[in-house]
Write a protein that holds these residues in place. Structure first.
Motif, PDB file in Angstrom:
ATOM      1  N   ILE A 100       0.830  -1.204   0.000  1.00 49.56           N
ATOM      2  CA  ILE A 100       0.000   0.000   0.000  1.00 49.56           C
ATOM      3  C   ILE A 100       0.864   1.254   0.000  1.00 49.56           C
ATOM      4  O   ILE A 100       0.655   2.182  -0.797  1.00 49.56           O
ATOM      5  CB  ILE A 100      -0.957  -0.002   1.209  1.00 49.56           C
ATOM      6  CG1 ILE A 100      -1.995  -1.109   1.069  1.00 49.56           C
ATOM      7  CG2 ILE A 100      -1.655   1.355   1.348  1.00 49.56           C
ATOM      8  CD1 ILE A 100      -2.928  -1.236   2.244  1.00 49.56           C
ATOM      9  N   ASP A 141      -7.183  -2.475   1.238  1.00 47.85           N
ATOM     10  CA  ASP A 141      -7.260  -1.597   2.403  1.00 47.85           C
ATOM     11  C   ASP A 141      -7.379  -2.408   3.692  1.00 47.85           C
ATOM     12  O   ASP A 141      -8.031  -3.460   3.740  1.00 47.85           O
ATOM     13  CB  ASP A 141      -8.477  -0.675   2.287  1.00 47.85           C
ATOM     14  CG  ASP A 141      -8.431   0.194   1.039  1.00 47.85           C
ATOM     15  OD1 ASP A 141      -7.409   0.166   0.341  1.00 47.85           O
ATOM     16  OD2 ASP A 141      -9.418   0.893   0.768  1.00 47.85           O
ATOM     17  N   SER A 148      -5.407   3.496   9.487  1.00 46.96           N
ATOM     18  CA  SER A 148      -6.035   2.980   8.271  1.00 46.96           C
ATOM     19  C   SER A 148      -5.072   3.074   7.090  1.00 46.96           C
ATOM     20  O   SER A 148      -4.397   4.100   6.895  1.00 46.96           O
ATOM     21  CB  SER A 148      -7.304   3.784   7.967  1.00 46.96           C
ATOM     22  OG  SER A 148      -7.912   3.314   6.789  1.00 46.96           O
ATOM     23  N   LYS A 150      -5.056   2.740   3.016  1.00 50.22           N
ATOM     24  CA  LYS A 150      -5.925   2.690   1.843  1.00 50.22           C
ATOM     25  C   LYS A 150      -5.175   3.143   0.600  1.00 50.22           C
ATOM     26  O   LYS A 150      -4.312   4.024   0.669  1.00 50.22           O
ATOM     27  CB  LYS A 150      -7.146   3.597   2.044  1.00 50.22           C
ATOM     28  CG  LYS A 150      -8.059   3.182   3.187  1.00 50.22           C
ATOM     29  CD  LYS A 150      -9.274   4.109   3.286  1.00 50.22           C
ATOM     30  CE  LYS A 150     -10.197   3.675   4.412  1.00 50.22           C
ATOM     31  NZ  LYS A 150     -11.399   4.548   4.504  1.00 50.22           N
TER      32      LYS A 150
END
Length: 540
Positions: A100, A141, A148, A150
């Protein structure tokens, strides 16, 4: 249940259920049965070539392919969607957070690495495939410790590096023979994602490592043709960028491009593995002994010649000439030291762009800004194919010229020992990429340390103090440094450190160094994954 296919590990049942489907294994078995014989013959040819080098036969440009090098009219495929501009590429292993962060880094592409920055535990390999499967579909995600993670709306273009031709994947056998690590990594990613990538306007793109002959590139091309036909996507959809990271490949750049020309997206200066290969291939030549690792820079004669030839070759054939990796990483707790390190990165990227490279590699998202600023300032278009470097003339002797200033120092030797121990122990413990002394170390840099130590012992090299480097001296320093490795590389376990110590002491006593530490040490990983001894080539 696929006829002839056996899974020899129960590691990570969830990832296995998603990745090791019957259809995917059927494809893998078809690829294995079609190409394994060729792979083995090419690996045997490597050993034949090494015996010739050891006997004094010099490396040279292949005479049988002179017509390919001389013919000006052939060119490689045009850039595929998402590969038109590759000015900054970030690389790293395939854990979920890394995937990510790399895709969100602002770099143009992300090379997801199953090779030198990954320790190939079966869990790592399977979860890496699962993470890429989810990333392709924008379903990656997740949350961790209240944070978090994403994907952005416009992530980097994904490129995957499978393992090299020399590595087996012993957790999967077809007809009682371990499959190729290269073909396993390629097949799982390609089968699950190729059609999805094409539907999203991209494609299945790969970095191809550690080739030593243009016939190995031909094998990859044949695999590509077979695979595209098998799943029913257009021919020449795949793109492969070849890392020129072995000395023999440095003499066969045009031939490698020619073999892959309809699937080619260029060549990359895999600098660290290239230095490793330079030592290993010239292991019988005492004139090829190199000084401290830090002195073997991109400006020394044999490295400079390799870079100039690669850029000229790629632009002659209208594909990308990609630069390599700076080892420096950000230093959070020392602003002055960080500025010094980042200035080294800046100078390295400036050297690359002004030489004519079309892009460069970074290992950390925080370095993206530096690399991007340098390339944006000096490369106004998407590439520099117009920089033909027609003035370049590189002879075989230039690619072998190891005459330059440098010495073998106490600090350099001890640093090599520490790096070899820390990385080997971390790799056996499942971690294939570690920061050491503000440098990012992977299998390639660890390999340099290993073969340099062997080389210095073999040829009784002398330190700056005049002392001869011997097995007794390295044993003593290894024993001195080993207790501090766990502080240098937190997370290393005692048992894995002992494996590293024993391995290093064994290696410096060999007539010739092993081809790859990853091949030597793979049995430890496979045994922990439950693989029976009969499928493990090396002795534990």
């Amino acid at each position: 249940m696929v006829a002839g296919v056996t899974i020899h590990s129960t590691a990570d049942a969830k990832a296995q259920a998603t990745i090791l489907t019957d259809d995917a294994l059927t494809f893998l078995a078809a690829v294995h049965r079609t190409f394994e014989g060729t792979r083995q013959s090419l690996l045997n040819a490597r050993q034949d070539a090494q015996r010739k080098f050891d006997s004094g036969v010099p490396l040279d440009f292949p005479p049988e392919t002179a017509h390919i090098r001389a013919e000006p009219s052939w060119h490689c495929a045009p850039p595929a969607p998402g590969l038109e501009d590759r000015r900054v590429e970030i690389t790293g292993p395939t854990d979920r957070k890394m995937v990510i962060n790399a895709l969100n880094s602002g770099a143009k592409t992300f090379m997801a690495d199953f090779e030198d920055s990954s320790s190939p535990t079966f869990a790592n390999m399977l979860n890496g495939q699962l993470n890429l499967h989810d990333a392709v579909r924008r379903q990656i995600d997740f949350e961790s410790n209240g944070k978090s993670y994403k994907l952005t709306d416009k992530p980097a273009t994904l490129i995957v590096r499978p393992r090299g031709w020399h590595l087996d994947e012993p957790r999967i056998t077809v007809d009682n023979t371990p499959v190729s690590g290269s073909l396993f990594d390629f097949a799982m990613y390609f089968f699950h994602n190729a059609k999805e990538l094409v539907a999203r306007g991209s494609g299945p793109y790969f970095y191809l490592p550690k080739m030593e002959h243009y016939l190995e590139a031909r094998l990859w091309n044949d695999v590509f043709l077979f695979s595209q036909s098998f799943i029913g996507i257009p021919v020449n959809t795949i793109r492969g960028t070849v890392l020129i990271e072995t000395l023999p490949a440095g003499f066969q750049m045009e031939e490698i491009l020619f073999e892959l020309r309809n699937h080619s997206s260029g060549l990359n200066c895999g600098r660290w593995d290239y230095i490793f290969s330079f030592i290993k291939k010239r292991r019988a030549d005492r004139t090829a002994v190199l000084p401290d690792r830090k002195d073997v820079t991109m400006t020394v004669p044999f490295m400079d010649a390799y870079v100039r030839l690669l850029i000229q070759t790629c632009h002659k054939r209208k594909v990308a000439a990609m630069g390599g990796m700076s080892a420096q990483i950000p230093i959070k707790d020392d602003a002055k030291a960080n500025e010094v390190a980042m200035e080294k990165v800046r100078a390295d990227k400036l050297r690359e762009v002004t030489s004519g490279h079309d892009g460069t590699w970074i290992a950390h998202p925080l370095i993206n800004k530096i690399a991007m600023e340098v390339f944006n300032k000096h490369m106004l278009g998407p590439n520099q194919y117009h920089v033909r470097r027609e003035e370049v003339r590189v002879a075989a002797a230039d690619l072998l010229n190891s005459t330059f200033a440098g010495e073998i120092t106490t600090e350099g030797v001890r640093s090599n020992i520490s790096t070899a121990l820390a990385y080997t122990a971390a790799w056996v413990g499942g971690n294939g990429c570690i920061p050491l002394n503000y440098l990012m170390e992977d299998a390639a840099t660890a390999e340099i340390t290993r073969v340099q130590l062997w080389q210095w012992v073999r040829y009784a090299s002398r330190l700056e103090t005049g002392e001869v480097i011997s097995t007794a001296l390295l044993d003593r320093w290894t024993d001195e440094l080993a207790p501090g490795i766990k502080k240098l590389a937190p997370g290393v376990k005692d048992g894995d450190l002992k494996i590293a110590v024993d391995y290093l002491k064994s290696q410096i006593r060999q007539q010739w160094p092993s081809d790859f530490l990853t091949s030597d040490l793979m049995p430890y990983l496979a045994a922990r994954d439950g693989v029976a001894p009969k499928f493990l080539k090396a002795a534990l």
